[in-house]
Design an enzyme around this catalytic site. Sequence first.
Site, PDB file in Angstrom:
ATOM      1  N   CYS A  82      40.327  10.226  31.080  1.00  0.00           N
ATOM      2  CA  CYS A  82      41.284  10.340  32.363  1.00  0.00           C
ATOM      3  C   CYS A  82      40.173  10.889  33.725  1.00  0.00           C
ATOM      4  O   CYS A  82      39.783  12.491  33.020  1.00  0.00           O
ATOM      5  CB  CYS A  82      42.386  11.328  32.511  1.00  0.00           C
ATOM      6  SG  CYS A  82      43.013  11.454  34.636  1.00  0.00           S
ATOM      7  N   GLU A 142      44.059  18.045  25.202  1.00  0.00           N
ATOM      8  CA  GLU A 142      43.017  18.626  26.789  1.00  0.00           C
ATOM      9  C   GLU A 142      42.400  19.673  27.050  1.00  0.00           C
ATOM     10  O   GLU A 142      41.065  19.331  27.545  1.00  0.00           O
ATOM     11  CB  GLU A 142      43.895  17.673  27.820  1.00  0.00           C
ATOM     12  CG  GLU A 142      43.043  17.921  29.089  1.00  0.00           C
ATOM     13  CD  GLU A 142      44.397  18.106  30.325  1.00  0.00           C
ATOM     14  OE1 GLU A 142      43.715  18.499  31.471  1.00  0.00           O
ATOM     15  OE2 GLU A 142      45.724  17.149  30.048  1.00  0.00           O
ATOM     16  N   SER A 184      54.471  14.445  24.752  1.00  0.00           N
ATOM     17  CA  SER A 184      54.053  14.336  25.881  1.00  0.00           C
ATOM     18  C   SER A 184      54.447  15.684  26.973  1.00  0.00           C
ATOM     19  O   SER A 184      55.169  16.235  26.793  1.00  0.00           O
ATOM     20  CB  SER A 184      54.287  13.398  26.923  1.00  0.00           C
ATOM     21  OG  SER A 184      54.115  13.155  28.551  1.00  0.00           O
ATOM     22  N   SER A 199      52.532   8.983  30.392  1.00  0.00           N
ATOM     23  CA  SER A 199      52.808   8.189  29.507  1.00  0.00           C
ATOM     24  C   SER A 199      54.059   7.201  29.079  1.00  0.00           C
ATOM     25  O   SER A 199      53.700   6.537  27.933  1.00  0.00           O
ATOM     26  CB  SER A 199      52.299   8.910  28.132  1.00  0.00           C
ATOM     27  OG  SER A 199      50.876   9.527  28.811  1.00  0.00           O
TER      28      SER A 199
END
EC number: 1.17.7.4
Length: 282
Positions: free
Chosen positions: A94, A124, A216, A260
């Site tokens: 991203c 991340e 998520s 997502s």
Amino acid sequence: MEIVLAKRAGFCFGVKRATQMAFEAAEKEGETFTLGPIIHSPQVVQRLEGMGVKVLSDLEGIGNGTVIIRSHGVTSAELEDAVRRQLEVVDATCPFVKKAQEHVKRLSHDGYTVVVVGDADHPEVQGIVSYAEGPVHVVGSGEEAARLPNMKKVGVVAQTTQSFETLKNVVKECLLKGGEIRVFNTICDATAVRQDEAKALAREVDCMIVIGGFNSANTKRLAEVCSELQPRTYHIETAQELDASWFQGVERVGVTAGASTPKWLIDEVIERIQEFDNKKKG
């Protein structure tokens, strides 16, 4: 029963971009891999696996083919490994995550101790941290930041799905820890907007359905903020998990979904709720 779907439910810009890149890569000849799941949606990962895309935890033993970098990004060492193996790299990181990585690299190079606001176990954050050339700390709250040592120069960035409130609390503590501080608000606008929209919707309905992977982070946060305002909040991955008893006495049901979550999953959930309603009327 009225079903109200949040305007911004489902794929964010970064996830939409990553999935498009992954499906395009899957259609090409040769072996295709992703380093970790492309996004935190088991259902999307399954579809890609059905097209022959393999999910790897590392590149050990891989000598050729295409490797797709997931939307959350990977560590600098993993990216270098893919290049060293002369694999074709499709970087679906991203752009907002990429920016956080770049800020950390530059801050670290300029002599700042880096503080990353986020979940240390999240891929991340692990990727962002890897770009630090010097001292780096990961904190998830103002309380954790209060335990940091004193630092001459502090540089702060955030996991893209963090709440702005948490970032503010950490920055307040860092102001007490360092003589010089630089802060980059790397929180994705889509995250804050979705949460605000979900909160507004949760106040107006009798029941709230939040759709998205249980792995998520942004979906879990959506469920948390909704449940604070509407106790009848349910976090599900698929329509099969819905229970008719949830909708007893419900006149308005709100539906939102994580960044997502694909549109087809949202559509299936809405159809299932409508089926429950039709049976109730019939």
